[in-house]
Design an enzyme around this catalytic site. Structure first.
Site, PDB file in Angstrom:
ATOM      1  N   TRP A 136       0.820  -1.217   0.000  1.00  0.00           N
ATOM      2  CA  TRP A 136       0.000   0.000   0.000  1.00  0.00           C
ATOM      3  C   TRP A 136       0.853   1.264   0.000  1.00  0.00           C
ATOM      4  O   TRP A 136       0.314   2.368  -0.166  1.00  0.00           O
ATOM      5  CB  TRP A 136      -0.929   0.011   1.221  1.00  0.00           C
ATOM      6  N   GLU A 138      12.070   1.715  -4.019  1.00  0.00           N
ATOM      7  CA  GLU A 138      11.879   3.088  -3.499  1.00  0.00           C
ATOM      8  C   GLU A 138      12.737   3.309  -2.261  1.00  0.00           C
ATOM      9  O   GLU A 138      13.243   4.413  -2.031  1.00  0.00           O
ATOM     10  CB  GLU A 138      10.387   3.336  -3.219  1.00  0.00           C
ATOM     11  N   GLY A 191       4.985   1.492 -10.918  1.00  0.00           N
ATOM     12  CA  GLY A 191       4.167   2.703 -10.891  1.00  0.00           C
ATOM     13  C   GLY A 191       4.172   3.475 -12.206  1.00  0.00           C
ATOM     14  O   GLY A 191       3.730   4.615 -12.260  1.00  0.00           O
ATOM     15  N   SER A 220       3.515  -2.645 -12.122  1.00  0.00           N
ATOM     16  CA  SER A 220       2.314  -2.335 -12.900  1.00  0.00           C
ATOM     17  C   SER A 220       1.458  -3.560 -13.219  1.00  0.00           C
ATOM     18  O   SER A 220       0.881  -3.655 -14.311  1.00  0.00           O
ATOM     19  CB  SER A 220       2.683  -1.561 -14.174  1.00  0.00           C
ATOM     20  N   GLY A 237       1.519  -2.905  -6.266  1.00  0.00           N
ATOM     21  CA  GLY A 237       1.483  -1.569  -5.668  1.00  0.00           C
ATOM     22  C   GLY A 237       0.133  -0.918  -5.908  1.00  0.00           C
ATOM     23  O   GLY A 237      -0.845  -1.176  -5.212  1.00  0.00           O
ATOM     24  N   GLY A 238       0.072  -0.032  -6.901  1.00  0.00           N
ATOM     25  CA  GLY A 238      -1.122   0.776  -7.156  1.00  0.00           C
ATOM     26  C   GLY A 238      -2.425  -0.016  -7.174  1.00  0.00           C
ATOM     27  O   GLY A 238      -3.422   0.384  -6.554  1.00  0.00           O
TER      28      GLY A 238
END
Ligand code: PEP
Length: 251
Positions: A10, A97, A173, A212, A233-234
């Protein structure tokens, strides 16, 4: 056979109430779904309440990072023992990240991997090349260096209690996903590299793809022989997207 695994990262998103709602939605969306392990990794502060929401469901809780130390004067850090107290089972280590924005190098990632295991957590070790590495034909060199740092520090047996996530940085992302063949090639490379140290551990370790992944492309990625699920992720912030991805991974 390796059991597929889908974990949602998240990142630094959401609100206290939103996190609880998202967790409840995921739990409901995957309830009764067999043949896949599912986890979500909320921001630290949401972990206690999310863990409560998920208690007794099939969705496990993970964290996004862990300190290399166990306790003491390390302002801002959170130890594996603390995470364990709040029912965490997994922890992401070495996310790109963290490597990029918080200067985490391979040696630190190897320490965090050790720290997670010392406290009984299963590390999800992220590896992956940047676009310039791929374009220069250095993908395997980068991934090898990242893996060998952890192997040298922790030994091959540590991978029996760990998960690997191959996440090409250029796909995170960005909406640009590796093709199933591109991802499979690196997943195979990772498994072969581990196999040189211990074939049984290599055959058993789950290697997730991240970058992605969406409901629309998950099935074709998960159909590849060395892709054992995804780190999302997203799309993990959307109940319908995430639970569809989980369903695509189930065997
Ligand atoms: C990630 O950050 O681990 C990730 C895979 O992100 P996204 O799915 O948004 O590319």
């Amino acid at each position: 056979m390796r059991r597929p695994f889908v974990a949602g990262n998240w990142k630094m998103n959401g609100t206290r109430d939103g996190a609880k709602r998202l967790a409840a939605g995921v739990a409901e969306g995957v309830s009764g779904l067999e043949g896949v392990d599912v986890a979500v990794c909320p921001p630290y502060v949401f972990i206690p309440e999310v863990a409560q929401v998920l208690e007794g469901t099939k969705v496990a809780v993970g964290a996004q990072d862990v300190a290399k130390e166990q306790q003491g004067a390390y302002t801002g850090e959170v130890s594996g023992g603390m995470l364990k107290e709040f029912a965490c089972r997994y922890v992401i280590v070495g996310h790109s990240e963290r490597r990029e924005y918080y200067c985490e190098d391979d040696a630190l990632v190897a320490e965090k991997f050790a720290s997670a295991q010392r406290d009984g957590l299963l590390p999800i070790l992220c590896v992956g090349e940047k676009l310039e590495d791929r374009e220069a034909g250095r993908t395997e060199d980068v991934v090898r260096d990242q893996l060998e740092a952890v192997l040298d520090r922790n030994g091959i047996s540590a991978f029996a209690e760990a998960v690997i996530a191959y996440e090409p940085v250029w796909a995170i992302g960005t909406g640009r996903t590796a093709t199933p063949d591109q991802a499979q090639e690196v997943h195979r490379f990772i498994r072969d590299l581990l196999s040189a140290a211990d074939a049984e551990v290599a055959a058993g370790v789950r290697i997730l793809y991240g970058g992605s992944v969406k409901a629309a492309n998950a099935a074709e990625l998960f159909a590849m022989p060395d892709i054992d699920g995804g780190l999302i992720g997203g799309a993990s912030l959307d109940v319908a997207e995430f639970t569809t991805i989980c369903r695509s991974a189930a065997v």
